[in-house]
Motif scaffolding. Structure first.
Motif, PDB file in Angstrom:
ATOM      1  N   GLU A  77       0.813  -1.367  -0.196  1.00  0.00           N
ATOM      2  CA  GLU A  77       0.033   0.187  -0.126  1.00  0.00           C
ATOM      3  C   GLU A  77       0.803   1.154  -0.219  1.00  0.00           C
ATOM      4  OE1 GLU A  77      -3.024   0.157   2.844  1.00  0.00           O
ATOM      5  OE2 GLU A  77      -3.907  -1.669   2.247  1.00  0.00           O
ATOM      6  N   LEU A  78       1.884   1.502   0.692  1.00  0.00           N
ATOM      7  CA  LEU A  78       2.626   2.528   0.724  1.00  0.00           C
ATOM      8  C   LEU A  78       3.363   2.769  -0.481  1.00  0.00           C
ATOM      9  CD1 LEU A  78       4.354   1.959   4.368  1.00  0.00           C
ATOM     10  CD2 LEU A  78       2.532   3.439   3.887  1.00  0.00           C
ATOM     11  N   ASP A  79       4.016   1.827  -1.080  1.00  0.00           N
ATOM     12  CA  ASP A  79       4.296   1.963  -2.559  1.00  0.00           C
ATOM     13  C   ASP A  79       3.414   2.515  -3.546  1.00  0.00           C
ATOM     14  OD1 ASP A  79       7.146   1.918  -3.968  1.00  0.00           O
ATOM     15  OD2 ASP A  79       6.128   0.184  -5.001  1.00  0.00           O
ATOM     16  N   ALA A  80       2.457   1.984  -3.612  1.00  0.00           N
ATOM     17  CA  ALA A  80       1.157   2.136  -4.330  1.00  0.00           C
ATOM     18  C   ALA A  80       0.976   3.695  -4.415  1.00  0.00           C
ATOM     19  CB  ALA A  80       0.132   1.204  -4.286  1.00  0.00           C
ATOM     20  N   LYS A  81       0.674   3.900  -2.962  1.00  0.00           N
ATOM     21  CA  LYS A  81       0.341   5.354  -2.795  1.00  0.00           C
ATOM     22  C   LYS A  81       1.266   6.216  -3.177  1.00  0.00           C
ATOM     23  CE  LYS A  81      -2.673   4.573   1.361  1.00  0.00           C
ATOM     24  NZ  LYS A  81      -3.023   4.780   2.697  1.00  0.00           N
ATOM     25  N   ARG A  82       2.613   6.102  -2.826  1.00  0.00           N
ATOM     26  CA  ARG A  82       3.797   6.744  -3.256  1.00  0.00           C
ATOM     27  C   ARG A  82       3.619   7.033  -4.734  1.00  0.00           C
ATOM     28  NH1 ARG A  82       8.200   5.730  -5.662  1.00  0.00           N
ATOM     29  NH2 ARG A  82       7.860   3.319  -5.622  1.00  0.00           N
ATOM     30  N   LEU A  83       3.426   5.840  -5.585  1.00  0.00           N
ATOM     31  CA  LEU A  83       3.315   5.964  -7.081  1.00  0.00           C
ATOM     32  C   LEU A  83       2.239   7.054  -7.516  1.00  0.00           C
ATOM     33  CD1 LEU A  83       3.984   2.162  -7.957  1.00  0.00           C
ATOM     34  CD2 LEU A  83       5.728   4.289  -8.365  1.00  0.00           C
ATOM     35  N   VAL A  84       0.998   6.955  -6.901  1.00  0.00           N
ATOM     36  CA  VAL A  84       0.159   7.754  -7.401  1.00  0.00           C
ATOM     37  C   VAL A  84       0.297   9.289  -6.810  1.00  0.00           C
ATOM     38  CG1 VAL A  84      -2.527   8.204  -6.843  1.00  0.00           C
ATOM     39  CG2 VAL A  84      -1.681   5.974  -7.173  1.00  0.00           C
ATOM     40  N   LYS A  85       0.984   9.464  -5.504  1.00  0.00           N
ATOM     41  CA  LYS A  85       1.342  10.807  -5.288  1.00  0.00           C
ATOM     42  C   LYS A  85       2.282  11.432  -6.146  1.00  0.00           C
ATOM     43  CE  LYS A  85       2.474  13.321  -1.104  1.00  0.00           C
ATOM     44  NZ  LYS A  85       0.976  14.272  -1.126  1.00  0.00           N
ATOM     45  N   ALA A  86       3.293  10.482  -6.512  1.00  0.00           N
ATOM     46  CA  ALA A  86       4.051  10.973  -7.482  1.00  0.00           C
ATOM     47  C   ALA A  86       3.565  11.433  -8.707  1.00  0.00           C
ATOM     48  CB  ALA A  86       5.290  10.076  -8.054  1.00  0.00           C
ATOM     49  N   MET A  87       2.630  10.635  -9.293  1.00  0.00           N
ATOM     50  CA  MET A  87       2.192  11.305 -10.448  1.00  0.00           C
ATOM     51  C   MET A  87       1.375  12.173 -10.269  1.00  0.00           C
ATOM     52  SD  MET A  87      -1.273   9.310 -12.377  1.00  0.00           S
ATOM     53  CE  MET A  87      -2.256   9.878 -10.891  1.00  0.00           C
ATOM     54  N   SER A  88       0.654  12.312  -9.322  1.00  0.00           N
ATOM     55  CA  SER A  88      -0.229  13.590  -9.019  1.00  0.00           C
ATOM     56  C   SER A  88       0.675  14.910  -8.865  1.00  0.00           C
ATOM     57  CB  SER A  88      -0.921  13.517  -7.804  1.00  0.00           C
ATOM     58  OG  SER A  88      -1.439  14.645  -7.392  1.00  0.00           O
ATOM     59  N   GLU A  89       1.837  14.844  -8.112  1.00  0.00           N
ATOM     60  CA  GLU A  89       2.571  16.131  -7.999  1.00  0.00           C
ATOM     61  C   GLU A  89       3.194  16.353  -9.252  1.00  0.00           C
ATOM     62  OE1 GLU A  89       4.968  14.803  -5.014  1.00  0.00           O
ATOM     63  OE2 GLU A  89       3.959  15.391  -3.409  1.00  0.00           O
ATOM     64  N   PHE A  90       3.672  15.285 -10.276  1.00  0.00           N
ATOM     65  CA  PHE A  90       4.339  15.619 -11.550  1.00  0.00           C
ATOM     66  C   PHE A  90       3.196  16.343 -12.452  1.00  0.00           C
ATOM     67  CE2 PHE A  90       4.453  14.001 -16.032  1.00  0.00           C
ATOM     68  CZ  PHE A  90       5.927  14.583 -16.322  1.00  0.00           C
ATOM     69  N   LEU A  91       2.066  15.991 -12.497  1.00  0.00           N
ATOM     70  CA  LEU A  91       0.924  16.532 -13.349  1.00  0.00           C
ATOM     71  C   LEU A  91       0.565  17.811 -12.790  1.00  0.00           C
ATOM     72  CD1 LEU A  91      -1.684  13.814 -14.017  1.00  0.00           C
ATOM     73  CD2 LEU A  91       0.260  14.557 -15.463  1.00  0.00           C
ATOM     74  N   ALA A  92       0.548  18.138 -11.380  1.00  0.00           N
ATOM     75  CA  ALA A  92       0.228  19.584 -10.854  1.00  0.00           C
ATOM     76  C   ALA A  92       1.176  20.224 -10.978  1.00  0.00           C
ATOM     77  CB  ALA A  92       0.027  19.129  -9.473  1.00  0.00           C
ATOM     78  N   ALA A  93       2.539  20.002 -11.186  1.00  0.00           N
ATOM     79  CA  ALA A  93       3.749  20.961 -11.254  1.00  0.00           C
ATOM     80  C   ALA A  93       3.859  21.286 -12.638  1.00  0.00           C
ATOM     81  CB  ALA A  93       4.981  19.984 -10.837  1.00  0.00           C
ATOM     82  N   GLN A  94       2.883  20.641 -13.602  1.00  0.00           N
ATOM     83  CA  GLN A  94       3.222  21.158 -15.173  1.00  0.00           C
ATOM     84  C   GLN A  94       2.359  22.376 -15.367  1.00  0.00           C
ATOM     85  OE1 GLN A  94       5.783  19.494 -16.394  1.00  0.00           O
ATOM     86  NE2 GLN A  94       5.795  18.342 -14.471  1.00  0.00           N
ATOM     87  N   GLN A  95       2.988  23.449 -15.548  1.00  0.00           N
ATOM     88  CA  GLN A  95       2.272  24.911 -15.816  1.00  0.00           C
ATOM     89  C   GLN A  95       1.442  24.473 -17.124  1.00  0.00           C
ATOM     90  OE1 GLN A  95       4.167  28.355 -15.976  1.00  0.00           O
ATOM     91  NE2 GLN A  95       2.546  29.595 -16.722  1.00  0.00           N
ATOM     92  N   ALA A  96       2.259  23.806 -18.416  1.00  0.00           N
ATOM     93  CA  ALA A  96       1.393  23.355 -19.607  1.00  0.00           C
ATOM     94  C   ALA A  96       1.697  22.099 -19.901  1.00  0.00           C
ATOM     95  CB  ALA A  96       2.301  24.237 -20.603  1.00  0.00           C
ATOM     96  N   LEU A  97       0.587  21.308 -20.152  1.00  0.00           N
ATOM     97  CA  LEU A  97       0.710  20.207 -20.485  1.00  0.00           C
ATOM     98  C   LEU A  97      -0.280  19.829 -21.626  1.00  0.00           C
ATOM     99  CD1 LEU A  97      -2.005  18.225 -18.835  1.00  0.00           C
ATOM    100  CD2 LEU A  97      -0.508  18.620 -17.045  1.00  0.00           C
ATOM    101  N   SER A  98      -0.280  18.576 -22.388  1.00  0.00           N
ATOM    102  CA  SER A  98      -1.252  18.228 -23.417  1.00  0.00           C
ATOM    103  C   SER A  98      -1.269  16.673 -23.488  1.00  0.00           C
ATOM    104  CB  SER A  98      -1.212  18.931 -24.638  1.00  0.00           C
ATOM    105  OG  SER A  98       0.057  18.542 -25.331  1.00  0.00           O
TER     106      SER A  98
END
Length: 269
Positions: free
Chosen positions: A37-58
């Motif tokens: 669970e901890l690793d799965a949550k870490r992966l989802v959180k990393a994805m979330s933070e990566f997308l949120a950090a992109q000012q521009a994406l498509s």
């Protein structure tokens, strides 16, 4: 025709080929593939933070929305489109299917929905961020945006809300990209996500299966052609009525939703 308005959507209750079923039973997925669970949550959180950090994406996408008929037949409605985001308050999205061809643009103040096949459009004043737009379109107008859960700046919190069970299914390959395959359960839905390996953990596929409708209809969206930063092609977020489309009220813009007009929504069980 009954349909499930998906919330955050592979179907339980379908017949499974005998060989696949025997393999699944032989592996004992629920027992031997233990959920880290901890690793799965870490992966989802990393994805979330990566997308949120992109000012521009498509990205481009292919989506399938399943609906259930009164005689319990599951039908899939397919569509494709593209989304361009410029945070914090601009988005342009398209969706083309067998019954609708829609373009949506938001410039931070005004949302415009253009039914290309209808040559008609509507405009709604919704000043604020993309997060606010997503909430308003889902809660007030019942018109969720493509991959809306993943576009929020707090997508990790929204995705993990109410999660009761987590499974790490190891690796999978989507569109030639190796991904982490993760499955989650909550009271109302099961959902699964495939996240690309590497320093750009974008989602490759996202599937949500309803548990409140018989046979578990689902909504699945597969992503491709992710671009971020300067690689994102410039988009116009302000509506220009180049086709001389007719302006109508939102409730009068028929034929631009997820379902054809002749489909009838029924109550969930």
């Amino acid at each position: 025709m009954n349909s499930d308005a998906r919330k955050t959507a592979t179907s339980a209750g379908r017949s499974v080929p005998a060989l696949a079923l025997s393999i699944a039973l032989g592996l004992g997925v629920s027992a031997s593939v233990s959920a880290d669970e901890l690793d799965a949550k870490r992966l989802v959180k990393a994805m979330s933070e990566f997308l949120a950090a992109q000012q521009a994406l498509s990205f481009s996408y292919d989506a399938t929305l399943e609906v259930v008929t009164p005689d319990a037949q599951i039908l899939g409605l397919a569509s494709s489109g593209k989304v361009v985001v410029n945070r914090p308050d601009k988005i342009h999205a398209t969706r083309a299917g067998g019954f609708a061809d829609v373009a949506m643009s938001f410039d931070g103040k005004t949302l415009t929905i253009l039914g290309k096949n209808l040559n008609a459009y509507t405009q709604v004043e919704i000043p604020g961020s993309i997060d606010h737009l997503v909430d308003v379109m889902r809660d007030k107008y019942d018109r969720p945006l493509p991959a809306a859960d993943l576009l929020l700046t707090n997508s990790y919190e929204m995705l993990m809300e109410g999660v009761e069970d987590i499974k790490d299914l190891g690796s999978g390959v989507i569109g030639g990209v190796e991904c982490d395959s993760l499955a989650f359960r909550s009271k109302d839905v099961d959902w699964q996500i495939w996240i690309a390996h590497g320093d750009k953990p974008y989602p490759c596929r996202y599937t949500i299966t309803s548990k409140s409708v018989p046979n578990g209809p689902s909504y699945s969206i597969q992503f491709s052609d992710w671009k971020v930063g300067k690689a994102v092609t410039a988009a116009s977020f302000a509506f220009k009525n180049t086709s001389k489309a007719t302006q109508v009220k939102l409730e009068d813009l028929k034929g631009t939703g997820d379902l054809p007009e002749h489909f009838t929504k029924g109550a969930s069980k």
